[in-house]
Design an enzyme around this catalytic site. Structure first.
Site, PDB file in Angstrom:
ATOM      1  CD  GLU A 289      -3.046  -1.234   2.126  1.00 10.16           C
ATOM      2  OE1 GLU A 289      -2.861  -0.625   3.183  1.00 10.16           O
ATOM      3  OE2 GLU A 289      -4.087  -1.905   1.888  1.00 10.16           O
ATOM      4  NE  ARG A 322       0.817  -4.699   9.820  1.00 12.06           N
ATOM      5  CZ  ARG A 322      -0.129  -4.191   9.027  1.00 12.06           C
ATOM      6  NH1 ARG A 322       0.207  -3.439   7.992  1.00 12.06           N
ATOM      7  NH2 ARG A 322      -1.392  -4.429   9.248  1.00 12.06           N
ATOM      8  CG  ASP A 368      -7.578  -5.368   5.044  1.00  7.07           C
ATOM      9  OD1 ASP A 368      -7.092  -5.502   6.177  1.00  7.07           O
ATOM     10  OD2 ASP A 368      -7.762  -4.265   4.501  1.00  7.07           O
ATOM     11  CD  GLU A 396     -10.073  -1.243   7.868  1.00  6.97           C
ATOM     12  OE1 GLU A 396      -9.164  -1.770   8.526  1.00  6.97           O
ATOM     13  OE2 GLU A 396      -9.909  -0.834   6.706  1.00  6.97           O
ATOM     14  CD1 TRP A 544     -10.428  -0.148 -14.329  1.00  9.17           C
ATOM     15  CD2 TRP A 544     -10.093  -2.013 -13.159  1.00  9.17           C
ATOM     16  NE1 TRP A 544      -9.113  -0.158 -13.954  1.00  9.17           N
ATOM     17  CE2 TRP A 544      -8.876  -1.293 -13.232  1.00  9.17           C
ATOM     18  CE3 TRP A 544     -10.108  -3.206 -12.455  1.00  9.17           C
ATOM     19  CZ2 TRP A 544      -7.706  -1.734 -12.636  1.00  9.17           C
ATOM     20  CZ3 TRP A 544      -8.938  -3.648 -11.851  1.00  9.17           C
ATOM     21  CH2 TRP A 544      -7.763  -2.917 -11.949  1.00  9.17           C
TER      22      TRP A 544
HETATM   23  C1  GCV Z   1      -3.017   0.886   8.397  1.00  6.01           C
HETATM   24  C2  GCV Z   1      -6.188  -2.010   5.386  1.00  6.01           C
HETATM   25  C3  GCV Z   1      -6.716  -0.787   6.051  1.00  6.01           C
HETATM   26  C4  GCV Z   1      -5.640   0.273   6.174  1.00  6.01           C
HETATM   27  C5  GCV Z   1      -4.472  -0.337   6.965  1.00  6.01           C
HETATM   28  C6  GCV Z   1      -4.002  -1.572   6.225  1.00  6.01           C
HETATM   29  C7  GCV Z   1      -2.907  -2.286   6.995  1.00  6.01           C
HETATM   30  O1  GCV Z   1      -5.880  -1.761   4.051  1.00  6.01           O
HETATM   31  O2  GCV Z   1      -7.824  -0.299   5.356  1.00  6.01           O
HETATM   32  O3  GCV Z   1      -6.164   1.366   6.856  1.00  6.01           O
HETATM   33  O4  GCV Z   1      -3.429   0.572   7.093  1.00  6.01           O
HETATM   34  O5  GCV Z   1      -5.061  -2.477   6.079  1.00  6.01           O
HETATM   35  O6  GCV Z   1      -3.237  -3.183   7.746  1.00  6.01           O
HETATM   36  O7  GCV Z   1      -1.757  -1.938   6.820  1.00  6.01           O
END
Ligand code: GCV
Length: 682
Positions: A289, A322, A368, A396, A544
């Site tokens: 990300e 991670r 996730d 979340e 998409w």
């Molecule tokens: C802290 C998901 C969440 C993000 C988070 C990410 C992660 O994508 O939406 O907010 O980022 O996981 O665990 O690194």
């Protein structure tokens, strides 16, 4: 010291107990340690005795001829008392013993262990037992945490916001400054009382100002926090940006195999430990990300992690790396690319290549933190790598602390999942305990659900998630019934109806949430970005894609060996079970299979009817949660009662929205009406 708003103390609210007379005989305490080494525990006990029992705890350095509590590490206890069995063998480094014994002519309660951490946990346990009105005449408690790392991860940003935070702002940071407040001590108390021993203060997405947290000016401020948490046996850790040598050191590269880079980190780590001697280590989100990592230099995650590990090793520090690594820009129209496969594909080949002080932190599922996912196949695949199971306490995707969604039930299922890595019985919990592969540096990380709101967690009942996280991290075999029961009694008192109804609400809430949102392993269907509220075709990174690939005939992703091949990451027999549409557990059906809407489920219902029914039932059951709560009117503190009621009202309204949006979506896609003739359009 900044004074933060008024707040309550969750399960540590020491209200008056009716058993003063019964406890009076325990008001003397013999402390075999230097007072300052055990000050936080003694203060805790004193505070509890005063508030709950109306008694003044009396300290003694020497033996007295009266019934007494005795506190000291085993090495000190040995000087005054010789137990019949070798207590050393009964406990590990953080374990503790609490025993009621009769010696030197008086009844005594001994609280002991090998370390100061043991004493902290022992004292909190004793307080708990007194509050639960247990018989103090026959205490015989031997407790050992089953894993070494029991960590909370904060996703707090320096400006005071919290990524995925639903309970106010950060209690650590504000306007790019570090807050030092009494509230932090109370937070440390809460965490120590559930056995937490590590806390990462800042967000894993280390951007902008946060990169600087490892700079001297911030470290000096962090020292106070490290000391405060250290008093409660909790080490602090920081998330770092892998490209820090560039941002902070002025180097032109962050290549982990470059000598200047390694030297920069070595010096940085020396500086950190010089300022914060009890620093725990780094948490790293790399190559994920948009966070930088070793891939850009053609290096592996092991190269990156080991370089940091070498710098930390002389100080007994750890690198927690991670496994949440995937290409967020991948093209979902390509049916062979599968995000679910990414963590395994990245890390399985590196098994055995990580240093001893590197721990891989793995999210419970391959995606996730969805309301339901299969357990990540990495558990069971990594034989020579230390592992931390990452759970998300913050809600979340599970209702953002507006919906009641107790996660203990899900977490228990994860721990009980049998990976079959070494044949039957290779459960996730056993892997974490080191009983399958023998790795000892394992543990738990929970993404915090705490902020500066009056009740810490936004929804009062979401405190149960934090409590449960601590409890199962300490003892992976603890029964949920006991965990829940104790939490309710300590938080709301021991009224039978209160226990019965809140237990019902907690135990059923995850299933209910799943029913009215995304059953059958569908997941997502939320608004991109904030991840809240129904949006059937919401997709994060482009316009998409959808996560479920629904068309007018079928839905779900074929992750079998005939599809993306994800099932092949599991051991036998899961491979075959997940591969087979008839054998695949139904609550994961659409995670693993692409299924036509008229497919018959085990109940005889067709898939689409199941989806309709599930959403209707989910709403009805959410309404029942409210009924259960209403029955407690007058039995719960008024403010708390109203706060929870308000959330339950919002939950029901929102559950209806979920029901209507999702059901309408499928009706419009398929044209198949609900066989029960219920109104589908909102
Ligand atoms: C802290 C998901 C969440 C993000 C988070 C990410 C992660 O994508 O939406 O907010 O980022 O996981 O665990 O690194």
């Amino acid at each position: 010291m900044e004074n933060l708003e008024k707040y309550e103390m969750c399960w540590l609210e020491y209200k008056p107990l009716g058993n003063k007379e019964y406890c009076k005989r325990w008001e003397n305490i013999i402390v075999l340690e230097n007072y300052y080494d055990v000050k936080p525990c003694l203060k805790e006990l004193k505070f509890f005795f005063q508030n709950s029992l109306g008694l003044d705890l009396k300290y003694h350095k020497n033996f007295i001829d009266k019934p007494s509590l005795i506190v000291g590490r085993l090495e000190k206890i040995k000087e005054v008392f010789k137990p019949a069995e070798d207590w050393n063998k009964l406990i590990n480094d953080e374990g503790f013993i609490i025993k009621t014994l009769y010696f030197k002519e008086n009844q005594r309660i001994i609280i002991t262990g090998k370390t100061f951490n043991s004493l902290i946990y022992g004292i909190f346990e004793l307080i708990k037992r007194i509050r639960l009105k247990e018989d103090l005449n026959s205490l015989n408690i031997i407790e050992n945490p089953k894993v070494k790392f029991r960590m909370i991860n904060h996703w707090d940003n320096l400006d005071g916001t919290i990524e995925r935070g639903y309970a106010g702002n950060s209690i650590f940071f504000k306007n790019n400054k570090i807050i030092y407040s009494e509230r932090l001590r109370d937070y440390a108390r809460l965490l120590a009382s559930i056995g937490i021993n590590g806390i990462v203060l800042n967000n894993v997405n280390v951007k902008k100002k946060e990169v600087e947290l490892i700079e001297k000016h911030y470290l000096k401020k962090l020292l106070k926090i490290a000391k405060l948490f250290g008093d409660y046996g909790i080490k602090i850790y920081l998330s770092i940006n892998f490209a820090s040598p560039i941002y902070l050191g002025g180097l032109i590269t962050a290549d982990p195999l470059n000598q200047d880079v390694a030297l920069w980190w070595k010096r940085k780590v020396e500086e950190i430990y010089d300022i914060i001697p009890n620093f725990g280590g780094f948490l790293v989100k790399a190559d994920s990300e948009f966070n930088p990592g070793p891939h850009i230099y053609g290096r592996t995650h092991a190269d990156g992690a080991n370089m940091l590990a070498e710098a930390l090793a002389p100080f007994n520090g750890y690198v927690i790396w991670r496994a949440f690594v995937y290409n967020c820009m991948q093209d979902w129209r390509d049916t062979k690319t599968d995000r679910a496969k990414a963590a395994y594909d990245n890390f399985k080949p590196l098994d055995g290549f990580f240093d001893d002080n590197v721990i891989l932190q793995i999210k419970y599922g391959p995606m996730d933190f969805q309301v339901r996912e299969p357990v990540s196949p990495l558990f069971g695949a990594l034989e020579k790598t230390n592992q931390i199971l990452e759970l998300q306490i913050t809600q979340e995707y599970t209702g953002q602390q507006i919906h009641l969604c107790y996660l203990g039930t899900l977490w228990k299922e994860i721990l009980e999942f049998d990976t079959y890595a070494r044949g039957e019985g290779s459960k996730v919990k056993k892997i974490l305990k080191g009983e399958v592969f023998g790795n000892k540096n394992n543990g738990f990380a929970g993404v915090s659900n705490v902020g500066n709101s009056v009740n810490w967690t936004g929804h009062d009942l979401a405190q149960a998630n934090l409590w449960t996280f601590g409890k199962i991290s300490w003892n992976l075999d603890e029964s949920l019934e006991r965990i829940i029961n104790e939490w309710i009694k300590l938080t709301f008192g021991d009224d039978k109806k209160v226990i019965e109804n809140i237990s019902y609400m907690l135990i059923n809430s995850h299933r209910i949430y799943e029913k009215y949102t995304t059953p059958l392993g569908l997941g997502w269907m939320v608004n991109p970005g904030n991840h809240f509220g129904p949006n059937p075709e919401g997709y994060e990174y482009s316009h998409w894609g959808t996560y479920h690939r629904a068309d007018f005939k079928a839905i779900g992703v074929d992750r079998t060996s005939r599809g993306t091949g994800f099932t092949l990451q599991y051991h036998h027999p899961w491979r075959e079970i997940f591969d087979d549409i008839e054998k695949c557990p139904e609550d994961l059906l659409l995670f693993f299979h692409r299924v036509p809407y008229d497919f018959k489920l085990k109940s005889g219902k067709i898939l689409l009817q199941f989806i309709y029914d599930s959403h209707f039932e989910g709403v009805e059951e959410a309404e029942k949660l409210k009924e259960k709560w209403l029955e407690l009117k007058g039995k719960i503190d008024k403010e708390k009662f109203e706060r929870v009621l308000e959330k339950l009202n919002q939950q029901i309204k929102h559950a209806k929205e979920w029901r209507d949006v999702i059901n309408t979506y499928f009706y419009r896609k398929t044209g198949i009406p609900d066989e029960k003739g219920r109104k589908i359009y909102p």
